[in-house]
Motif scaffolding. Structure first.
Motif, mmCIF file in Angstrom:
data_model
loop_
_atom_site.group_PDB
_atom_site.id
_atom_site.type_symbol
_atom_site.label_atom_id
_atom_site.label_comp_id
_atom_site.label_asym_id
_atom_site.label_seq_id
_atom_site.Cartn_x
_atom_site.Cartn_y
_atom_site.Cartn_z
ATOM 1 N N THR A 7 -106.132 5.668 -2.276
ATOM 2 C CA THR A 7 -104.986 6.564 -2.414
ATOM 3 C C THR A 7 -104.448 6.959 -1.043
ATOM 4 O OG1 THR A 7 -105.818 7.401 -4.513
ATOM 5 C CG2 THR A 7 -104.221 8.773 -3.374
ATOM 6 N N LYS A 8 -105.349 7.266 -0.103
ATOM 7 C CA LYS A 8 -104.923 7.621 1.258
ATOM 8 C C LYS A 8 -104.225 6.444 1.929
ATOM 9 C CE LYS A 8 -108.295 11.176 2.497
ATOM 10 N NZ LYS A 8 -109.396 11.509 3.405
ATOM 11 N N SER A 9 -104.764 5.247 1.752
ATOM 12 C CA SER A 9 -104.158 4.055 2.351
ATOM 13 C C SER A 9 -102.764 3.811 1.784
ATOM 14 C CB SER A 9 -105.040 2.831 2.128
ATOM 15 O OG SER A 9 -106.245 2.950 2.843
ATOM 16 N N LEU A 10 -102.622 3.946 0.462
ATOM 17 C CA LEU A 10 -101.320 3.731 -0.157
ATOM 18 C C LEU A 10 -100.319 4.796 0.289
ATOM 19 C CD1 LEU A 10 -99.601 1.986 -1.961
ATOM 20 C CD2 LEU A 10 -100.359 3.345 -3.912
ATOM 21 N N SER A 11 -100.762 6.043 0.375
ATOM 22 C CA SER A 11 -99.873 7.109 0.867
ATOM 23 C C SER A 11 -99.446 6.820 2.298
ATOM 24 C CB SER A 11 -100.573 8.467 0.790
ATOM 25 O OG SER A 11 -100.753 8.843 -0.550
ATOM 26 N N GLY A 12 -100.386 6.355 3.102
ATOM 27 C CA GLY A 12 -100.061 5.987 4.481
ATOM 28 C C GLY A 12 -99.065 4.842 4.536
ATOM 29 N N LEU A 13 -99.240 3.861 3.655
ATOM 30 C CA LEU A 13 -98.306 2.735 3.605
ATOM 31 C C LEU A 13 -96.910 3.206 3.213
ATOM 32 C CD1 LEU A 13 -97.722 -0.310 3.720
ATOM 33 C CD2 LEU A 13 -98.450 -0.439 1.321
ATOM 34 N N LEU A 14 -96.810 4.035 2.188
ATOM 35 C CA LEU A 14 -95.508 4.541 1.742
ATOM 36 C C LEU A 14 -94.823 5.335 2.852
ATOM 37 C CD1 LEU A 14 -96.499 5.642 -1.869
ATOM 38 C CD2 LEU A 14 -95.181 3.612 -1.227
ATOM 39 N N ASN A 15 -95.580 6.195 3.514
ATOM 40 C CA ASN A 15 -95.009 6.973 4.617
ATOM 41 C C ASN A 15 -94.631 6.078 5.787
ATOM 42 O OD1 ASN A 15 -94.937 9.867 3.886
ATOM 43 N ND2 ASN A 15 -97.096 9.506 3.457
ATOM 44 N N GLY A 16 -95.429 5.051 6.041
ATOM 45 C CA GLY A 16 -95.098 4.100 7.109
ATOM 46 C C GLY A 16 -93.820 3.349 6.819
ATOM 47 N N ILE A 17 -93.652 2.912 5.574
ATOM 48 C CA ILE A 17 -92.414 2.231 5.179
ATOM 49 C C ILE A 17 -91.222 3.164 5.364
ATOM 50 C CG2 ILE A 17 -91.149 1.269 3.207
ATOM 51 C CD1 ILE A 17 -93.913 0.186 2.213
ATOM 52 N N ALA A 18 -91.367 4.420 4.941
ATOM 53 C CA ALA A 18 -90.277 5.394 5.101
ATOM 54 C C ALA A 18 -89.958 5.611 6.578
ATOM 55 C CB ALA A 18 -90.643 6.713 4.435
ATOM 56 N N ALA A 92 -98.918 7.281 -9.288
ATOM 57 C CA ALA A 92 -99.136 8.673 -8.876
ATOM 58 C C ALA A 92 -98.845 8.845 -7.394
ATOM 59 C CB ALA A 92 -100.573 9.085 -9.193
ATOM 60 N N ALA A 93 -99.230 7.877 -6.579
ATOM 61 C CA ALA A 93 -98.962 7.954 -5.136
ATOM 62 C C ALA A 93 -97.461 7.898 -4.865
ATOM 63 C CB ALA A 93 -99.692 6.833 -4.398
ATOM 64 N N LEU A 94 -96.748 7.017 -5.569
ATOM 65 C CA LEU A 94 -95.290 6.946 -5.410
ATOM 66 C C LEU A 94 -94.630 8.254 -5.834
ATOM 67 C CD1 LEU A 94 -94.520 3.307 -6.526
ATOM 68 C CD2 LEU A 94 -93.584 4.395 -4.492
ATOM 69 N N SER A 95 -95.121 8.838 -6.906
ATOM 70 C CA SER A 95 -94.572 10.106 -7.381
ATOM 71 C C SER A 95 -94.763 11.207 -6.344
ATOM 72 C CB SER A 95 -95.227 10.490 -8.708
ATOM 73 O OG SER A 95 -94.702 11.700 -9.181
ATOM 74 N N ARG A 96 -95.976 11.310 -5.812
ATOM 75 C CA ARG A 96 -96.239 12.325 -4.770
ATOM 76 C C ARG A 96 -95.380 12.078 -3.537
ATOM 77 N NH1 ARG A 96 -101.386 11.377 -6.459
ATOM 78 N NH2 ARG A 96 -101.841 10.018 -4.690
ATOM 79 N N PHE A 97 -95.282 10.819 -3.143
ATOM 80 C CA PHE A 97 -94.467 10.468 -1.977
ATOM 81 C C PHE A 97 -93.021 10.897 -2.193
ATOM 82 C CE2 PHE A 97 -91.300 7.439 -0.454
ATOM 83 C CZ PHE A 97 -91.433 7.610 0.906
ATOM 84 N N TRP A 98 -92.436 10.536 -3.333
ATOM 85 C CA TRP A 98 -91.021 10.827 -3.566
ATOM 86 C C TRP A 98 -90.767 12.329 -3.664
ATOM 87 C CZ3 TRP A 98 -86.860 8.800 -2.226
ATOM 88 C CH2 TRP A 98 -85.643 9.163 -2.787
ATOM 89 N N LYS A 99 -91.678 13.058 -4.272
ATOM 90 C CA LYS A 99 -91.506 14.505 -4.375
ATOM 91 C C LYS A 99 -91.493 15.155 -2.998
ATOM 92 C CE LYS A 99 -93.331 14.941 -9.014
ATOM 93 N NZ LYS A 99 -94.498 15.168 -9.838
ATOM 94 N N SER A 100 -92.272 14.625 -2.081
ATOM 95 C CA SER A 100 -92.327 15.227 -0.741
ATOM 96 C C SER A 100 -91.249 14.688 0.200
ATOM 97 C CB SER A 100 -93.707 15.009 -0.112
ATOM 98 O OG SER A 100 -93.908 13.644 0.195
ATOM 99 N N GLN A 101 -90.731 13.483 -0.056
ATOM 100 C CA GLN A 101 -89.813 12.850 0.900
ATOM 101 C C GLN A 101 -88.376 12.686 0.395
ATOM 102 O OE1 GLN A 101 -90.638 11.904 4.109
ATOM 103 N NE2 GLN A 101 -92.539 12.974 3.683
ATOM 104 N N ARG A 102 -88.108 13.068 -0.843
ATOM 105 C CA ARG A 102 -86.787 12.803 -1.428
ATOM 106 C C ARG A 102 -85.646 13.358 -0.584
ATOM 107 N NH1 ARG A 102 -84.243 15.050 -7.113
ATOM 108 N NH2 ARG A 102 -82.328 13.834 -6.970
ATOM 109 N N VAL A 103 -85.727 14.609 -0.207
ATOM 110 C CA VAL A 103 -84.636 15.239 0.532
ATOM 111 C C VAL A 103 -84.429 14.545 1.878
ATOM 112 C CG1 VAL A 103 -83.909 17.379 1.661
ATOM 113 C CG2 VAL A 103 -84.924 17.457 -0.614
ATOM 114 N N ARG A 104 -85.516 14.273 2.557
ATOM 115 C CA ARG A 104 -85.428 13.657 3.884
ATOM 116 C C ARG A 104 -84.883 12.224 3.802
ATOM 117 N NH1 ARG A 104 -90.323 12.806 8.004
ATOM 118 N NH2 ARG A 104 -89.060 12.220 9.784
ATOM 119 N N VAL A 105 -85.334 11.448 2.816
ATOM 120 C CA VAL A 105 -84.833 10.083 2.646
ATOM 121 C C VAL A 105 -83.348 10.123 2.302
ATOM 122 C CG1 VAL A 105 -84.951 8.025 1.168
ATOM 123 C CG2 VAL A 105 -87.057 9.048 2.055
#
Length: 190
Positions: A7-18, A92-105
């Motif tokens: 889960t941490k690796s996937l969150s890191g990947l999503l944030n890295g892509i962003a 679940a990781a994508l959901s958490r990512f989008w909830k935290s990054q939606r405004v910034r993206v």
């Protein structure tokens, strides 16, 4: 414990892509993400995962999904068969990512789509010539003066001054009317 690391690796990947795609952080590369987060995967496996997550983020960001749209989208993705689908943990990781990054993206996408420099302000006035200044017959009518304030984000403004006689004002107004009609046609079609 392995699930927490995944889960941490996937969150890191999503944030890295962003960071790379939406926040223009050139220090983030595919190689860095693979080395730091998924060193145990082969290059082909990592590339497939990276491209899949990048495409999903792009779909979510392009649609600017609200929470209910996101949930429906991710549910559909988890029900897909084969390698194209998502696991529940990935969803679940994508959901958490989008909830935290939606405004910034969204702000990033908006800033990338704006033309620069932009119009920051406009001021105008009409000058009339007096009897003593009418020596030049070519400039005997009223003159419209317009000042445009142009600027890029984070930089000082530049000013452009324009001078129009009555015929030029009418030309500009006609063009603005044409623009408004085009916008109205497009807005009413969608």
């Amino acid at each position: 414990m392995a699930d927490v690391e995944a889960t941490k690796s996937l969150s890191g990947l999503l944030n890295g892509i962003a960071q790379k795609v939406y926040y223009n952080n050139s220090e983030i590369t595919e190689e860095l993400l693979k080395h730091e987060l998924y060193h145990e995967l082969s290059q082909e496996e990592f590339k497939a995962l990276h491209e899949k997550m990048k495409a999903l983020i792009k779909s979510i960001a392009t649609a600017d999904m609200d929470p209910s749209q996101l949930e429906a989208f991710l549910t559909a993705q988890t029900k897909r068969q084969g390698s194209g689908g998502l696991s529940a943990e990935q969803a679940a990781a994508l959901s958490r990512f989008w909830k935290s990054q939606r405004v910034r993206v969204r702000e990033s996408l908006l800033s990338q789509s704006r033309w620069e420099p932009g119009l920051r302000g406009l001021s105008w006035r009409v000058d009339l010539h007096t009897a003593t200044s009418r020596g030049d017959a070519a400039h005997s009518g009223p003159v419209a003066l317009m000042e445009l304030e142009l600027g890029r984000a984070g930089q000082d403004s530049e000013f452009v001054c324009l001078e129009f006689d009555e015929a030029k004002v009418n030309q500009v107004l006609k063009k603005m009317s044409d623009i408004q009609e085009s916008i109205d046609r497009i807005v009413h079609r969608t």
